[in-house]
Design an enzyme around this catalytic site. Structure first.
Site, PDB file in Angstrom:
ATOM      1  N   ASP A  71      29.776  57.144   5.006  1.00 45.53           N
ATOM      2  CA  ASP A  71      28.841  57.979   5.764  1.00 45.53           C
ATOM      3  C   ASP A  71      29.012  59.426   5.302  1.00 45.53           C
ATOM      4  O   ASP A  71      30.060  59.801   4.766  1.00 45.53           O
ATOM      5  CB  ASP A  71      29.135  57.890   7.273  1.00 45.53           C
ATOM      6  CG  ASP A  71      28.148  58.713   8.118  1.00 45.53           C
ATOM      7  OD1 ASP A  71      27.000  58.916   7.670  1.00 45.53           O
ATOM      8  OD2 ASP A  71      28.533  59.153   9.209  1.00 45.53           O
ATOM      9  N   CYS A  84      25.055  55.330   7.129  1.00 43.88           N
ATOM     10  CA  CYS A  84      24.405  56.636   7.190  1.00 43.88           C
ATOM     11  C   CYS A  84      22.921  56.382   6.989  1.00 43.88           C
ATOM     12  O   CYS A  84      22.513  55.846   5.951  1.00 43.88           O
ATOM     13  CB  CYS A  84      24.923  57.546   6.079  1.00 43.88           C
ATOM     14  SG  CYS A  84      24.063  59.132   6.015  1.00 43.88           S
ATOM     15  N   ASN A  85      22.129  56.746   7.973  1.00 38.98           N
ATOM     16  CA  ASN A  85      20.692  56.531   7.870  1.00 38.98           C
ATOM     17  C   ASN A  85      20.087  57.376   6.758  1.00 38.98           C
ATOM     18  O   ASN A  85      19.245  56.911   5.991  1.00 38.98           O
ATOM     19  CB  ASN A  85      20.021  56.877   9.197  1.00 38.98           C
ATOM     20  CG  ASN A  85      20.346  55.876  10.294  1.00 38.98           C
ATOM     21  OD1 ASN A  85      19.559  55.000  10.585  1.00 38.98           O
ATOM     22  ND2 ASN A  85      21.516  55.983  10.892  1.00 38.98           N
ATOM     23  N   THR A  86      20.520  58.617   6.684  1.00 40.74           N
ATOM     24  CA  THR A  86      19.967  59.551   5.701  1.00 40.74           C
ATOM     25  C   THR A  86      20.133  58.991   4.287  1.00 40.74           C
ATOM     26  O   THR A  86      19.174  58.937   3.500  1.00 40.74           O
ATOM     27  CB  THR A  86      20.702  60.904   5.829  1.00 40.74           C
ATOM     28  OG1 THR A  86      20.677  61.300   7.206  1.00 40.74           O
ATOM     29  CG2 THR A  86      20.077  61.963   4.970  1.00 40.74           C
ATOM     30  N   GLY A 101      21.515  65.522   6.058  1.00 38.09           N
ATOM     31  CA  GLY A 101      20.144  65.475   6.573  1.00 38.09           C
ATOM     32  C   GLY A 101      19.352  66.748   6.358  1.00 38.09           C
ATOM     33  O   GLY A 101      18.127  66.744   6.498  1.00 38.09           O
ATOM     34  N   CYS A 126      20.711  57.858  13.546  1.00 39.87           N
ATOM     35  CA  CYS A 126      21.780  58.568  12.831  1.00 39.87           C
ATOM     36  C   CYS A 126      23.066  58.005  13.427  1.00 39.87           C
ATOM     37  O   CYS A 126      23.180  57.901  14.655  1.00 39.87           O
ATOM     38  CB  CYS A 126      21.696  60.073  13.074  1.00 39.87           C
ATOM     39  SG  CYS A 126      23.171  60.979  12.509  1.00 39.87           S
ATOM     40  N   THR A 127      24.003  57.627  12.573  1.00 42.29           N
ATOM     41  CA  THR A 127      25.196  56.922  13.082  1.00 42.29           C
ATOM     42  C   THR A 127      26.098  57.809  13.939  1.00 42.29           C
ATOM     43  O   THR A 127      26.968  57.300  14.647  1.00 42.29           O
ATOM     44  CB  THR A 127      26.007  56.320  11.922  1.00 42.29           C
ATOM     45  OG1 THR A 127      26.247  57.349  10.949  1.00 42.29           O
ATOM     46  CG2 THR A 127      25.257  55.158  11.297  1.00 42.29           C
ATOM     47  N   HIS A 128      25.902  59.113  13.888  1.00 44.24           N
ATOM     48  CA  HIS A 128      26.667  59.983  14.786  1.00 44.24           C
ATOM     49  C   HIS A 128      26.158  59.885  16.236  1.00 44.24           C
ATOM     50  O   HIS A 128      26.912  60.146  17.169  1.00 44.24           O
ATOM     51  CB  HIS A 128      26.549  61.452  14.353  1.00 44.24           C
ATOM     52  CG  HIS A 128      27.352  61.813  13.132  1.00 44.24           C
ATOM     53  ND1 HIS A 128      27.049  61.375  11.876  1.00 44.24           N
ATOM     54  CD2 HIS A 128      28.450  62.612  12.999  1.00 44.24           C
ATOM     55  CE1 HIS A 128      27.913  61.879  11.012  1.00 44.24           C
ATOM     56  NE2 HIS A 128      28.783  62.641  11.671  1.00 44.24           N
TER      57      HIS A 128
HETATM   58  N1  DGL Z   1      25.482  59.858  10.074  1.00 45.72           N
HETATM   59  C1  DGL Z   1      24.492  60.364   9.167  1.00 45.72           C
HETATM   60  C2  DGL Z   1      23.180  59.611   9.359  1.00 45.72           C
HETATM   61  O1  DGL Z   1      23.208  58.513   9.902  1.00 45.72           O
HETATM   62  C3  DGL Z   1      24.431  61.868   9.301  1.00 45.72           C
HETATM   63  C4  DGL Z   1      23.968  62.473   8.020  1.00 45.72           C
HETATM   64  C5  DGL Z   1      24.102  63.977   7.887  1.00 45.72           C
HETATM   65  O2  DGL Z   1      23.160  64.680   8.186  1.00 45.72           O
HETATM   66  O3  DGL Z   1      25.109  64.418   7.360  1.00 45.72           O
HETATM   67  O4  DGL Z   1      22.130  60.032   8.947  1.00 45.72           O
END
Ligand code: DGL
Length: 274
Positions: free
Chosen positions: A12, A75-77, A45, A186-188
């Site tokens: 991630d 990580c979605n991004t 992101g 977003c995984t956060h």
């Molecule tokens: N956890 C990331 C996601 O799922 C965050 C990415 C970021 O902006 O650093 O997109």
């Protein structure tokens, strides 16, 4: 033929991917996991596609060096660009955006919001993947420029979290007062699900794709006969930012069997990339 005893890689831009590791540990307790949290150049992101791809290829090269049998991009991004880097690696890579879109397809809402980073929102990829299976469903993307970064700091500053949610999710909620399904894209963000529930109780269905991504990995390894048949599992956490923050957050998320928390060299940015 995959080596069943090789570790599973999880990556991630930061520590949000711990939410996926938690699901993998529940589902596959015998497996060894190597996690790389690239926190130094977070938030991805707010970066360009070229920057994200440049950093991502280096993270995947690091995981290849760890001998992984598969990688979950938690990580979605980064997942939105999977088609561009999967061909460079000979192990299978799993997208959490695909997992999230599959979750929505199973739940069949008539409308759904997707809260994500700015980059993920800009790509429109959630909408595309959801509409492949549910052409009638309305998908509303809402980007958050700073929420992942605020969570990455690790101190759960409630005032900062709530302010960022009000200026992003608040806009989505006001524009669509009947909207009740929301993908945590977003995984956060599952780490602040309580803030979302408290501020916007209209979202009665929060969709966290982490469990589906873990299932995708399990099903693939099962098909390939590459699940470990013995072992008690371990978790090696590598980070390019602060190992102390990562250790503490791993405890808060409930991660187990941590063999080490290590500082590893950050990827080299593109020229001019700060
Ligand atoms: N956890 C990331 C996601 O799922 C965050 C990415 C970021 O902006 O650093 O997109």
């Amino acid at each position: 033929m995959l080596n069943a005893n090789a570790p599973i890689g999880v990556m991630d831009a930061g520590l949000g991917g711990f939410t996926v590791v938690r699901e993998l540990q529940k589902l596959l307790p015998r497996e060894d996991i190597v996690y790389l949290g690239e926190g130094k150049y977070q938030p991805y992101g707010n970066r360009s596609e070229a920057e994200i791809l440049h950093l991502t290829r280096q993270i995947l090269t690091f995981l290849r060096g760890c001998g992984v049998k598969v990688v979950a991009v938690a990580c979605n991004t980064i997942s939105t660009l999977i088609e561009q880097y999967q061909p460079d690696f000979d192990f299978r890579i799993f997208s959490i955006v695909q997992a999230g879109a599959d979750d929505v397809a199973r739940l069949k809402p008539s409308e759904v919001g997707v809260l994500s980073t700015m980059f993920t929102a800009k790509t429109g990829q959630y909408a595309r993947l959801i509409r492949e299976k549910l052409p009638q469903t309305k998908v509303y993307a809402q980007g958050c420029p700073w929420l992942a970064r605020i969570i990455e700091d690790g101190d759960f500053d409630q005032a900062r979290i709530d302010t960022e949610l009000r200026s992003t999710l608040g806009t989505l909620a006001a524009a669509h007062p009947s909207l009740s399904s929301l993908v945590l894209g977003c995984t956060h963000f599952p780490l602040v699900a309580e803030n979302i529930r408290r501020l916007y109780p209209q979202f009665t269905q929060l969709i966290n794709p982490a469990a589906s991504q873990a299932l995708m990995v399990r099903d693939y390894l099962e098909r390939e006969k590459a699940l470990r048949s013995d072992g008690s599992g371990s978790l090696r956490i590598c980070t390019t930012s602060d190992p102390q923050v990562y250790r503490r957050m791993a405890g808060i998320v409930g991660l187990e069997k941590i063999s080490s928390v290590e500082l590893v060299p950050a990827p080299v940015p593109l020229t001019g990339q700060g």
